[in-house]
Design a protein around this motif. Sequence first.
Motif, mmCIF file in Angstrom:
data_model
loop_
_atom_site.group_PDB
_atom_site.id
_atom_site.type_symbol
_atom_site.label_atom_id
_atom_site.label_comp_id
_atom_site.label_asym_id
_atom_site.label_seq_id
_atom_site.Cartn_x
_atom_site.Cartn_y
_atom_site.Cartn_z
ATOM 1 N N LEU A 160 0.843 -1.187 0.000
ATOM 2 C CA LEU A 160 0.000 0.000 0.000
ATOM 3 C C LEU A 160 0.886 1.247 0.000
ATOM 4 N N LYS A 161 0.703 2.082 -1.014
ATOM 5 C CA LYS A 161 1.511 3.307 -1.136
ATOM 6 C C LYS A 161 0.699 4.502 -0.653
ATOM 7 N N HIS A 162 1.366 5.414 0.068
ATOM 8 C CA HIS A 162 0.734 6.626 0.578
ATOM 9 C C HIS A 162 1.423 7.867 0.005
ATOM 10 N N GLY A 163 0.735 8.986 0.116
ATOM 11 C CA GLY A 163 1.298 10.272 -0.243
ATOM 12 C C GLY A 163 0.736 11.341 0.671
ATOM 13 N N ILE A 164 1.305 12.532 0.599
ATOM 14 C CA ILE A 164 0.783 13.682 1.335
ATOM 15 C C ILE A 164 0.026 14.552 0.343
ATOM 16 N N TYR A 165 -1.230 14.849 0.683
ATOM 17 C CA TYR A 165 -2.130 15.508 -0.263
ATOM 18 C C TYR A 165 -2.697 16.798 0.300
ATOM 19 N N ALA A 166 -3.006 17.708 -0.630
ATOM 20 C CA ALA A 166 -3.713 18.940 -0.295
ATOM 21 C C ALA A 166 -4.621 19.286 -1.472
ATOM 22 N N SER A 167 -5.594 20.137 -1.228
ATOM 23 C CA SER A 167 -6.484 20.565 -2.302
ATOM 24 C C SER A 167 -5.832 21.689 -3.098
ATOM 25 N N GLU A 168 -6.296 21.877 -4.324
ATOM 26 C CA GLU A 168 -5.784 22.962 -5.154
ATOM 27 C C GLU A 168 -6.061 24.307 -4.501
ATOM 28 N N SER A 169 -7.252 24.450 -3.918
ATOM 29 C CA SER A 169 -7.602 25.717 -3.283
ATOM 30 C C SER A 169 -6.701 26.010 -2.085
ATOM 31 N N TYR A 170 -6.363 24.970 -1.333
ATOM 32 C CA TYR A 170 -5.463 25.138 -0.180
ATOM 33 C C TYR A 170 -4.085 25.591 -0.647
ATOM 34 N N LEU A 171 -3.575 24.985 -1.715
ATOM 35 C CA LEU A 171 -2.237 25.322 -2.207
ATOM 36 C C LEU A 171 -2.186 26.735 -2.776
ATOM 37 N N LYS A 172 -3.310 27.238 -3.286
ATOM 38 C CA LYS A 172 -3.337 28.575 -3.876
ATOM 39 C C LYS A 172 -3.414 29.680 -2.835
ATOM 40 N N GLN A 173 -3.638 29.318 -1.588
ATOM 41 C CA GLN A 173 -3.785 30.339 -0.547
ATOM 42 C C GLN A 173 -2.466 30.993 -0.167
ATOM 43 N N ASP A 195 8.626 15.620 9.966
ATOM 44 C CA ASP A 195 9.608 15.860 8.905
ATOM 45 C C ASP A 195 9.261 17.075 8.047
ATOM 46 N N HIS A 196 7.977 17.251 7.711
ATOM 47 C CA HIS A 196 7.611 18.228 6.687
ATOM 48 C C HIS A 196 6.774 19.406 7.182
ATOM 49 N N PHE A 197 6.039 19.236 8.282
ATOM 50 C CA PHE A 197 5.187 20.319 8.778
ATOM 51 C C PHE A 197 5.284 20.407 10.300
ATOM 52 N N PRO A 198 6.478 20.620 10.827
ATOM 53 C CA PRO A 198 6.661 20.558 12.288
ATOM 54 C C PRO A 198 5.906 21.638 13.056
ATOM 55 N N ASP A 199 5.630 22.781 12.428
ATOM 56 C CA ASP A 199 4.968 23.884 13.124
ATOM 57 C C ASP A 199 3.491 24.013 12.758
ATOM 58 N N ASP A 240 5.171 16.748 -3.527
ATOM 59 C CA ASP A 240 6.426 16.050 -3.852
ATOM 60 C C ASP A 240 7.311 16.011 -2.611
ATOM 61 N N LEU A 241 6.894 15.174 -1.645
ATOM 62 C CA LEU A 241 7.588 15.056 -0.368
ATOM 63 C C LEU A 241 7.864 13.582 -0.088
ATOM 64 N N GLY A 284 0.528 4.262 -6.633
ATOM 65 C CA GLY A 284 0.726 5.699 -6.780
ATOM 66 C C GLY A 284 1.501 6.111 -8.011
ATOM 67 N N ASN A 285 1.406 5.316 -9.079
ATOM 68 C CA ASN A 285 2.163 5.628 -10.290
ATOM 69 C C ASN A 285 1.440 6.594 -11.224
ATOM 70 N N ASN A 286 0.210 6.991 -10.865
ATOM 71 C CA ASN A 286 -0.579 7.837 -11.746
ATOM 72 C C ASN A 286 -0.615 9.304 -11.307
ATOM 73 N N SER A 287 0.045 9.616 -10.202
ATOM 74 C CA SER A 287 -0.126 10.952 -9.626
ATOM 75 C C SER A 287 0.664 12.020 -10.372
ATOM 76 N N VAL A 288 0.072 13.229 -10.400
ATOM 77 C CA VAL A 288 0.792 14.423 -10.862
ATOM 78 C C VAL A 288 1.169 15.198 -9.604
ATOM 79 N N TYR A 289 2.462 15.411 -9.400
ATOM 80 C CA TYR A 289 2.928 16.064 -8.179
ATOM 81 C C TYR A 289 2.733 17.575 -8.260
ATOM 82 N N SER A 290 2.549 18.155 -7.072
ATOM 83 C CA SER A 290 2.505 19.606 -6.954
ATOM 84 C C SER A 290 3.715 20.082 -6.158
#
Length: 290
Positions: A160-173, A195-199, A240-241, A284-290
């Motif tokens: 089972l492969k995992h990733g870290i995800y966010a919405s497009e609207s969240y990333l545009k903020q 590792d990536h969002f300590p605060d 892309d983390l 997870g081979n189909n994802s487009v990274y942000s």
Amino acid sequence: MNWDDLRFFLALAREGTVSGAGRVLSVKHTTVARRISALEGMLGSRLFDRMPSGYALTQVGENLMPHAVGMEELMNAADREVFGMDAQLRGSLKLAASYDVLNRLITPKLPLFVNKYPEIDLELISSTDLIDLNSRQADIAVRLSPKPPEYLIGKEVLPLKHGIYASESYLKQGQRKNTVVLWRHEKEVPEWLQDHFPDSAVALRVSEIMTMVEAVKNGLGVARMPCYVADAEPGLRRLDLPLTPSNWGVWVLSHADLRSTARVRACRDFLIDVIEQQRDLILGNNSVYS
């Protein structure tokens, strides 16, 4: 004393109320009360004390409990053995999986199985809880697990492969303090968060994956999710983390006593095949990274 009486006794002992026992047994609560009274009359002893909060076992009831449980185990074993000897591709078959596994990986492919085996009466059990294959609550299950119980047989089809995800609207903020969505059971800060969002601040905790998906889609924060769920969601982007690989896999499982049952074997082969067909999605081979 017969097994049917003991079923009512066990249900009431475990649930503590006649209404709860009735739901488990699919009968009216009045039926439970009547059967328990009849059993107590036959034994000449009270098995339960009637308390304001429900039913509590008496000493006689506590003494009877292990014998009733032993009888239950014998009946379940006999049921599995008889069912396991069935070599016909017809009859009932109960398939259990979580809602997301059923609807993302299995249900879209089910017409192939139903058309091929029209005499198999297939029942889907969607639950966030682990269905007990030992007591024949289901005959076969697709589970996401690091290691299934030893009494089950089956195959880990894919990791089972995992990733870290966010919405497009969240990333545009833009630049601001990050928020995250976590699992309700996560009492310690997970590694990916350190590792990536300590605060970051915890915006929400959830108990099942589709609620997490909706929370992230609506801009509540970032979350770690299985690729087979999140990659298929419009509006979500995988960041892309790097992540430490999970030790969980997609398993197709059944009880060992059912290994020779033709319809279980046919369903197991079908499930393994359709999961293999979706290898790229699960890995997870189909994802487009942000």
